[in-house]
Structure formats: structure tokens, C-alpha cells
Motif scaffolding. Structure first.
Motif, PDB file in Angstrom:
ATOM      1  N   CYS A  36      -8.783   8.090   7.169  1.00  0.00           N
ATOM      2  CA  CYS A  36      -9.914   6.753   7.160  1.00  0.00           C
ATOM      3  C   CYS A  36     -11.472   7.352   6.230  1.00  0.00           C
ATOM      4  O   CYS A  36     -12.447   7.428   6.074  1.00  0.00           O
ATOM      5  CB  CYS A  36     -10.222   5.929   8.559  1.00  0.00           C
ATOM      6  SG  CYS A  36      -8.856   5.460   8.525  1.00  0.00           S
ATOM      7  N   PRO A  41     -14.176   7.159  -1.357  1.00  0.00           N
ATOM      8  CA  PRO A  41     -13.685   5.990  -0.627  1.00  0.00           C
ATOM      9  C   PRO A  41     -12.975   6.265  -2.178  1.00  0.00           C
ATOM     10  O   PRO A  41     -13.206   5.100  -2.890  1.00  0.00           O
ATOM     11  CB  PRO A  41     -14.440   4.629  -0.131  1.00  0.00           C
ATOM     12  CG  PRO A  41     -15.795   5.173  -0.911  1.00  0.00           C
ATOM     13  CD  PRO A  41     -16.040   6.470  -0.951  1.00  0.00           C
ATOM     14  N   GLU A  43      -9.337   5.809  -4.713  1.00  0.00           N
ATOM     15  CA  GLU A  43      -8.117   5.030  -4.543  1.00  0.00           C
ATOM     16  C   GLU A  43      -7.506   6.498  -4.004  1.00  0.00           C
ATOM     17  O   GLU A  43      -6.589   6.039  -2.908  1.00  0.00           O
ATOM     18  CB  GLU A  43      -6.820   5.129  -5.451  1.00  0.00           C
ATOM     19  CG  GLU A  43      -6.092   4.339  -5.697  1.00  0.00           C
ATOM     20  CD  GLU A  43      -5.414   3.177  -4.490  1.00  0.00           C
ATOM     21  OE1 GLU A  43      -3.863   2.892  -3.941  1.00  0.00           O
ATOM     22  OE2 GLU A  43      -6.599   2.060  -4.264  1.00  0.00           O
ATOM     23  N   ARG A  45      -7.846   8.441  -1.069  1.00  0.00           N
ATOM     24  CA  ARG A  45      -8.450   8.116   0.246  1.00  0.00           C
ATOM     25  C   ARG A  45      -7.369   6.896   0.707  1.00  0.00           C
ATOM     26  O   ARG A  45      -6.647   6.980   1.853  1.00  0.00           O
ATOM     27  CB  ARG A  45     -10.011   7.459   0.594  1.00  0.00           C
ATOM     28  CG  ARG A  45      -9.721   6.980   1.474  1.00  0.00           C
ATOM     29  CD  ARG A  45     -11.051   7.139   2.276  1.00  0.00           C
ATOM     30  NE  ARG A  45     -11.727   6.079   2.985  1.00  0.00           N
ATOM     31  CZ  ARG A  45     -12.539   5.714   3.508  1.00  0.00           C
ATOM     32  NH1 ARG A  45     -13.932   4.965   2.571  1.00  0.00           N
ATOM     33  NH2 ARG A  45     -12.914   5.187   4.421  1.00  0.00           N
ATOM     34  N   SER A  46      -7.518   6.147  -0.397  1.00  0.00           N
ATOM     35  CA  SER A  46      -6.488   4.546   0.149  1.00  0.00           C
ATOM     36  C   SER A  46      -4.899   5.062   0.161  1.00  0.00           C
ATOM     37  O   SER A  46      -3.981   4.447   1.393  1.00  0.00           O
ATOM     38  CB  SER A  46      -7.420   3.250  -0.441  1.00  0.00           C
ATOM     39  OG  SER A  46      -7.812   2.690  -0.486  1.00  0.00           O
ATOM     40  N   THR A  47      -4.483   6.037  -0.445  1.00  0.00           N
ATOM     41  CA  THR A  47      -3.413   6.216  -0.212  1.00  0.00           C
ATOM     42  C   THR A  47      -2.711   7.300   0.444  1.00  0.00           C
ATOM     43  O   THR A  47      -1.767   6.892   1.240  1.00  0.00           O
ATOM     44  CB  THR A  47      -3.266   7.477  -1.948  1.00  0.00           C
ATOM     45  OG1 THR A  47      -3.004   6.110  -2.872  1.00  0.00           O
ATOM     46  CG2 THR A  47      -1.482   7.239  -1.742  1.00  0.00           C
ATOM     47  N   ILE A  49      -4.447   7.424   3.612  1.00  0.00           N
ATOM     48  CA  ILE A  49      -4.906   5.799   4.889  1.00  0.00           C
ATOM     49  C   ILE A  49      -3.003   5.285   4.878  1.00  0.00           C
ATOM     50  O   ILE A  49      -2.411   5.048   6.167  1.00  0.00           O
ATOM     51  CB  ILE A  49      -5.376   5.168   4.790  1.00  0.00           C
ATOM     52  CG1 ILE A  49      -7.038   5.990   4.565  1.00  0.00           C
ATOM     53  CG2 ILE A  49      -5.965   3.932   5.856  1.00  0.00           C
ATOM     54  CD1 ILE A  49      -8.538   4.862   4.178  1.00  0.00           C
ATOM     55  N   ARG A  50      -2.627   4.695   3.600  1.00  0.00           N
ATOM     56  CA  ARG A  50      -1.801   3.833   3.668  1.00  0.00           C
ATOM     57  C   ARG A  50      -0.304   4.962   4.037  1.00  0.00           C
ATOM     58  O   ARG A  50       0.476   3.986   4.861  1.00  0.00           O
ATOM     59  CB  ARG A  50      -1.725   3.724   2.450  1.00  0.00           C
ATOM     60  CG  ARG A  50      -2.654   1.881   1.973  1.00  0.00           C
ATOM     61  CD  ARG A  50      -1.823   1.412   1.035  1.00  0.00           C
ATOM     62  NE  ARG A  50      -2.116   1.886  -0.400  1.00  0.00           N
ATOM     63  CZ  ARG A  50      -2.749   1.663  -1.429  1.00  0.00           C
ATOM     64  NH1 ARG A  50      -3.866   1.059  -0.335  1.00  0.00           N
ATOM     65  NH2 ARG A  50      -2.893   2.536  -2.062  1.00  0.00           N
ATOM     66  N   GLY A  78     -12.244   2.256   5.648  1.00  0.00           N
ATOM     67  CA  GLY A  78     -11.260   2.800   5.344  1.00  0.00           C
ATOM     68  C   GLY A  78     -10.315   2.086   5.269  1.00  0.00           C
ATOM     69  O   GLY A  78      -9.349   1.288   3.955  1.00  0.00           O
ATOM     70  N   THR A  80      -9.858  -1.177   5.536  1.00  0.00           N
ATOM     71  CA  THR A  80     -10.279  -2.444   5.059  1.00  0.00           C
ATOM     72  C   THR A  80      -9.860  -2.127   3.199  1.00  0.00           C
ATOM     73  O   THR A  80      -9.189  -3.014   2.931  1.00  0.00           O
ATOM     74  CB  THR A  80     -11.255  -3.368   4.893  1.00  0.00           C
ATOM     75  OG1 THR A  80     -11.622  -3.334   6.659  1.00  0.00           O
ATOM     76  CG2 THR A  80     -11.701  -4.711   4.118  1.00  0.00           C
ATOM     77  N   GLN A  81     -10.562  -1.144   2.743  1.00  0.00           N
ATOM     78  CA  GLN A  81     -10.343  -0.825   1.668  1.00  0.00           C
ATOM     79  C   GLN A  81      -8.576  -0.601   1.744  1.00  0.00           C
ATOM     80  O   GLN A  81      -8.458  -0.525  -0.001  1.00  0.00           O
ATOM     81  CB  GLN A  81     -10.964   0.498   1.093  1.00  0.00           C
ATOM     82  CG  GLN A  81     -10.702   0.799  -0.256  1.00  0.00           C
ATOM     83  CD  GLN A  81     -11.553   2.381  -0.929  1.00  0.00           C
ATOM     84  OE1 GLN A  81     -12.007   3.123   0.197  1.00  0.00           O
ATOM     85  NE2 GLN A  81     -11.509   2.497  -1.703  1.00  0.00           N
ATOM     86  N   ALA A  82      -7.743   0.141   1.834  1.00  0.00           N
ATOM     87  CA  ALA A  82      -6.573   0.371   1.937  1.00  0.00           C
ATOM     88  C   ALA A  82      -5.515  -0.802   2.360  1.00  0.00           C
ATOM     89  O   ALA A  82      -4.469  -0.918   2.299  1.00  0.00           O
ATOM     90  CB  ALA A  82      -6.214   1.371   3.142  1.00  0.00           C
TER      91      ALA A  82
END
Length: 174
Positions: A36, A41, A43, A45-47, A49-50, A78, A80-82
Motif C-alpha cells: 500500500c 498509485p 496498476e 501498485r494495485s497488483t 496490493i492484491r 491503496g 480502495t484503488q486495488a
């Protein structure tokens, strides 16, 4: 230059070894908090986090990690975005902490602007560093980074004048 490169190489290898050893036993909640904290921020980063959230997460422990490192805004944004939905009480806690950061940072931003004006009126060059200033410059958002104070950098030759400006502004030396 050769010595400098050798020292940097040795320090780099040492840092990697220490990090690898310390992180080998780190809990999944730490990895989620770290994911996070990645910036910007994207994609990617989101990957991350997921992927980190794919492990069984003790959400209270995660919140403890976030509290310890004061990264409420990054964690909230983080997750929320993910598209990660923690339990409601964790979301509520992150929202409350982030709201408190926003309120505190708005107060600090207003005070920073006031002090900037006072230093400018006194013709004392001053640079406002870290805190809300850094949050605005690095993240483009004062809600992301927790701030506690205002750091002002002035020339050593102007310290006494700067102290007088701060005292007139209501501050006292402790």
C-alpha cells in the motif's frame, strides 16, 4: 571513485542481506502495508496490493502495522484503488484515522502559509521542509502523509531574527 563504488557495493550487499533475513519472517500484514505504501498509485501498485492481500490477513494486525508506521492515508487509498474490501471495522478505523490526518494537515498547511507570509514580510529566506510541504510535493495530496509539525530551514546567520518572527507569531522556545 573506485573506493566509493566498492563501498556502495558492499553497503548494497549488506542491506540486501539484512532485508532478506528480516523480511523472511515478516507477517503477511507487513507485506500488505508495504504494498500500500508503494508510490505512485499505478496498476503495478494495485497488483502488488492484491497479491499481498491474497494471503490470509489478520486485519487487526494489519491495522496495527499501519498505525505503527502512520500510513493510514496510503493504506486507505491503496486498498480502495486495488479493490480490496477489508472488514467494515477496519475500513471505519482507516477512514477515521485518515480524516484526522486531513484535519491536522489542513491546520498545519494554514499555519505553514501564515509563517511563510511572516518570514517573507521580514525578508528572511526560509524553506519549509518535510510534513505537509513534502506531502503536497511528493503525493500531490496532503491527506496521504501524516504530519506532526512544521520544519523551517533558515540560514544560521538569520536564526535570531527567525526566532523573533516565530515569537511574534506566538511560538515560545522550550
Amino acid at each position: 571513485w573506485a573506493l566509493r563504488r566498492a563501498v556502495i557495493s558492499i553497503l548494497g550487499r549488506l542491506a540486501n542481506a539484512l532485508t532478506a533475513n528480516r523480511l523472511a519472517n515478516a507477517p503477511p500484514e507487513f507485506f500488505l502495508a508495504a504494498a500500500c505504501s508503494r508510490w505512485p498509485p499505478t496498476e503495478t501498485r494495485s497488483t502488488c496490493i492484491r497479491a499481498a492481500a491474497g494471503a490470509p490477513i489478520d486485519w487487526r494486525r494489519f491495522l496495527g502495522t499501519v498505525d505503527r508506521h502512520r500510513i493510514w492515508g496510503l493504506a486507505r487509498q491503496g486498498l480502495t484503488q486495488a479493490g480490496i474490501a477489508p472488514p467494515a471495522e477496519i475500513v471505519s478505523a482507516l477512514n477515521a484515522k485518515t480524516s484526522a490526518v486531513v484535519i491536522r494537515n489542513l491546520v498545519l498547511a494554514a499555519e505553514t502559509a501564515r509563517l511563510c507570509r511572516l518570514f517573507r514580510e521580514a525578508a528572511i529566506p526560509a524553506v519549509f521542509v518535510k510534513g505537509v510541504t513534502l506531502s503536497a510535493l511528493a503525493y500531490g495530496d496532503i491527506a496521504i502523509k501524516h504530519s506532526r509539525d512544521i520544519d523551517i530551514l533558515v540560514s544560521p546567520a538569520r536564526v535570531m531574527e527567525s526566532r523573533a518572527v516565530l515569537e511574534r507569531a506566538g511560538y515560545a522556545l522550550k
